[in-house]
Design an enzyme around this catalytic site. Structure first.
Site, mmCIF file in Angstrom:
data_model
loop_
_atom_site.group_PDB
_atom_site.id
_atom_site.type_symbol
_atom_site.label_atom_id
_atom_site.label_comp_id
_atom_site.label_asym_id
_atom_site.label_seq_id
_atom_site.Cartn_x
_atom_site.Cartn_y
_atom_site.Cartn_z
ATOM 1 N N GLU A 182 0.814 -1.215 0.000
ATOM 2 C CA GLU A 182 0.000 0.000 0.000
ATOM 3 C C GLU A 182 0.849 1.268 0.000
ATOM 4 O OE1 GLU A 182 -2.568 -3.209 1.896
ATOM 5 O OE2 GLU A 182 -0.502 -2.514 2.169
ATOM 6 N N PHE A 216 -12.281 -7.827 12.348
ATOM 7 C CA PHE A 216 -11.110 -8.176 11.552
ATOM 8 C C PHE A 216 -10.743 -7.039 10.598
ATOM 9 C CE2 PHE A 216 -9.279 -10.205 7.693
ATOM 10 C CZ PHE A 216 -8.090 -10.642 8.259
ATOM 11 N N GLN A 217 -9.492 -6.630 10.640
ATOM 12 C CA GLN A 217 -8.929 -5.555 9.821
ATOM 13 C C GLN A 217 -9.664 -4.226 10.020
ATOM 14 O OE1 GLN A 217 -8.386 -6.905 5.710
ATOM 15 N NE2 GLN A 217 -6.357 -7.666 6.266
ATOM 16 N N LYS A 270 -17.942 -1.018 4.290
ATOM 17 C CA LYS A 270 -18.331 -1.966 3.248
ATOM 18 C C LYS A 270 -19.844 -1.948 3.016
ATOM 19 C CE LYS A 270 -17.396 -6.697 1.715
ATOM 20 N NZ LYS A 270 -16.719 -7.988 2.064
ATOM 21 N N MET A 272 24.641 9.079 4.027
ATOM 22 C CA MET A 272 24.607 10.417 4.612
ATOM 23 C C MET A 272 24.727 10.365 6.126
ATOM 24 S SD MET A 272 21.841 13.474 4.033
ATOM 25 C CE MET A 272 22.429 13.840 2.376
#
Length: 596
Positions: free
Chosen positions: A57, A119-120, A169, A496
């Site tokens: 993502e 969930f999620q 959803k 760096m």
């Protein structure tokens, strides 16, 4: 009117709204909660939006940001709920900080289980509100059209940035009945205050109320007189000036004023022009830094005086009698520097009005002083006999690239030296993470840049440490045959920070060495991508030639020596308090350190 959406699902409406806004490219990573929307990109009757599936993502967000930086259009990323959304936080903040329009649409669990640790599930709005211009969880399908309009408006209005829409959803599957919202994007010039009243929502930022605008002819004339009367003026340009090369050239030549830029505005002016002072800041062009500190009049347009371009603000521009600040965002005015002439407007409007009053002034002493600094303090590097360093590779790229090349980088020494050793000119673009300084953006930025401008060469110049963060998106490059050119400057270090450990931590090297790097050539081959390798100076020119002229995606690994990037403004120092290569060598010699 929104009657046209009656009978459609929430997911249908979002897809149609994206079409309405002219969106033709989105990045996607699917998952359970976002599937109703993702499905529309496959089965929609209006297949006008191309979608690209990335390997993570975060790469979705960075690719969309790269697309937006190059195209000037809003980038769009679509991800699922929970970890899909949390993985987007870095690109969301990166886009907001760099004033880049980005819309993120995330899935969310259905409303009846929100708050149960389903969930999620994650508290998406609580997480994203601090890093966006606007973040809202859709409550019902009826509000989707108006929320989409508000989000689109805010992403692209005034100081651009990220907007976030969280889509449960159940709402994605619900049917629109048309009982709410009467204003449409096409039929209205969106006014933010009206939208506030109609939606009863609160937002993170409000539109600007002008201090003065470019339409105030008397004020612009007064500013012009201050510029005309100055003896040591300097024009300081930021991202807000991109696309205005003609206006900038007219201004500097009419007024005989030197110009410097931030890294985001590289390519706005031909750096070989007599009045160019390249770019300023921590690793910027020493003459530009000295000029700021000596100037009696600073004209800052489309930039915000960030710390990387000012050094210690208490020591900034001590001789400047007049500081003129032009910015589209009112909140940036007087935020860092106490400027005394302030215009809240677009750079284009300002140039169009100020150029009417421009007057040539010789300023012989000032120009001569600048020219002497240019001779004394060029960007410098060592030419090695048997090994390569980053500037040797970048300088060879500079000799062979085309005039319309877009270059993206990660963050680190390779980023700064790419800015230093490419001769930037109009038609070229430097795309990199500025404010947030996100390592790993080079590859996904490059993908997005190429999707935005297919007729330009896109070269990704990356370091080994930076590239390892997003190297899995070679999958995306191969899957869609995106002809970007990747060059990895491999010094087996986080170079760096390693140098800072040498300079300021008595060479206590911690967490910056990469002794287990893969072969990037073999890694590219494993993805089915053409690869090249070079570590010998005698083969550099020919290998770069093959790399530049290859038709298709290609990765080139260069084995390079680690070295300091100079000049370097000292931590806590003023803009003119710089460390040069000789200072570094003396420092490590005094401490008994042998450069690695």
């Amino acid at each position: 009117m929104y009657k046209k959406f009656i009978g459609l699902t929430g997911a249908d409406i979002i897809y149609k709204k994206l079409l309405e806004y002219g969106v033709n490219t989105v990045s996607i990573y699917s998952g359970g909660a976002i599937m109703p929307l993702v499905d529309k990109f496959n089965y929609s009757k209006n297949k006008h939006i191309k979608y690209y599936v990335h390997s993570h993502e975060q790469m979705c967000g960075h690719s969309s940001t790269g697309y937006a930086k190059v195209s000037g259009k809003m980038g769009v990323s679509i991800v699922t709920s929970g970890p899909g959304l949390t993985n987007m936080i870095t690109p969301m903040l990166d886009a907001t900080n760099d004033s880049t329009p980005l819309m993120v649409i995330s899935g969310q669990v259905s409303r009846n289980v929100m708050g149960t640790l389903a969930f999620q599930e994650c508290p998406a709005i609580d997480i994203t509100k601090p890093v966006t211009k606007f973040s809202h969880c859709i409550n019902s399908v009826e509000e989707i059209p108006q929320i989409m309009d508000i989000a689109y408006y805010l992403a692209n209005n005034n100081k651009k940035g990220t907007v976030h829409i969280d889509l449960p959803k159940c709402v994605a599957n619900d049917i629109f009945k048309g009982t709410l919202c009467k204003k449409s994007h096409k039929n209205n010039i969106l006014k933010y205050t009206d939208l506030i009243k109609s939606s009863k929502l609160k937002y993170n930022k409000y539109p600007t109320e002008l201090y003065k605008s470019s339409n105030d002819k008397k004020y612009i004339k007064e500013i012009s007189e201050k510029i005309n009367n100055s003896n040591k003026p300097i024009l300081y340009l930021g991202q807000g000036v991109n696309g205005l090369s003609k206006q900038v050239l007219e201004f500097i030549e009419k007024n005989n004023i030197p110009v410097t830029t931030t890294i985001h505005a590289l390519g706005i002016i031909d750096q070989l022009h007599d009045l160019s002072l390249k770019w300023l800041g921590m690793h910027g062009y020493a003459p530009a830094n000295y000029a700021i500190q000596e100037s009696d009049c600073i004209i800052c347009i489309g930039a915000r005086f960030d710390d990387r371009t000012t050094g210690d603000i208490k020591k900034y521009a001590p001789k400047a009698k007049d500081i003129i600040h032009v910015n589209i965002e009112k909140n940036e005015i007087k935020k860092i520097v106490n400027s005394n002439y302030n215009v809240v407007d677009t750079a284009e409007n300002f140039f169009n009005k100020i150029n009417i009053f421009s007057k040539y002034k010789k300023r012989e002493k000032w120009i001569n002083k600048l020219n002497s600094w240019k001779k004394e303090y060029p960007f410098e590097y060592d030419i090695l006999d048997n090994k390569l360093n980053m500037p040797m590779v970048i300088s060879e790229i500079n000799k062979q690239i085309k005039d319309n090349t877009i270059i993206t980088t990660g963050v680190g020494t390779h980023q700064m030296q790419t800015a230093q050793f490419i001769d930037w000119k109009p038609g070229m673009r430097f795309i990199s993470s500025g404010s947030l300084g996100v390592m790993g953006v080079g590859i996904p930025y490059g993908i997005g840049a190429k999707l935005a401008k297919e007729d330009s060469d896109v070269i990704i110049i990356d370091g080994d440490a930076s590239s390892l963060m997003t190297i899995s998106d070679l999958k995306t490059i191969k899957q869609y045959n995106i002809p970007v050119k990747i060059i990895i400057l491999n010094n087996n270090k986080q170079g760096m920070v390693y140098i800072w450990e040498e300079l300021f931590f008595n060479k206590r090297i911690t967490a910056t060495e990469y002794d287990s790097n893969p072969s990037f050539v073999e890694l590219a081959n494993s993805f089915g991508i053409k690869s090249l390798y070079c570590e010998e100076p005698t083969k550099l020119e020919s290998t770069i030639n093959k790399f530049i002229n290859y038709n298709g995606p290609i990765l080139m690994e260069c084995k390079v020596e680690n070295d300091i990037c100079t000049p370097l403004v000292k931590p806590g120092g003023g803009l003119d308090e710089m460390i040069f290569k000789k200072d570094y060598l003396n420092k490590i010699k005094m401490n008994g350190i042998v450069p690695n």
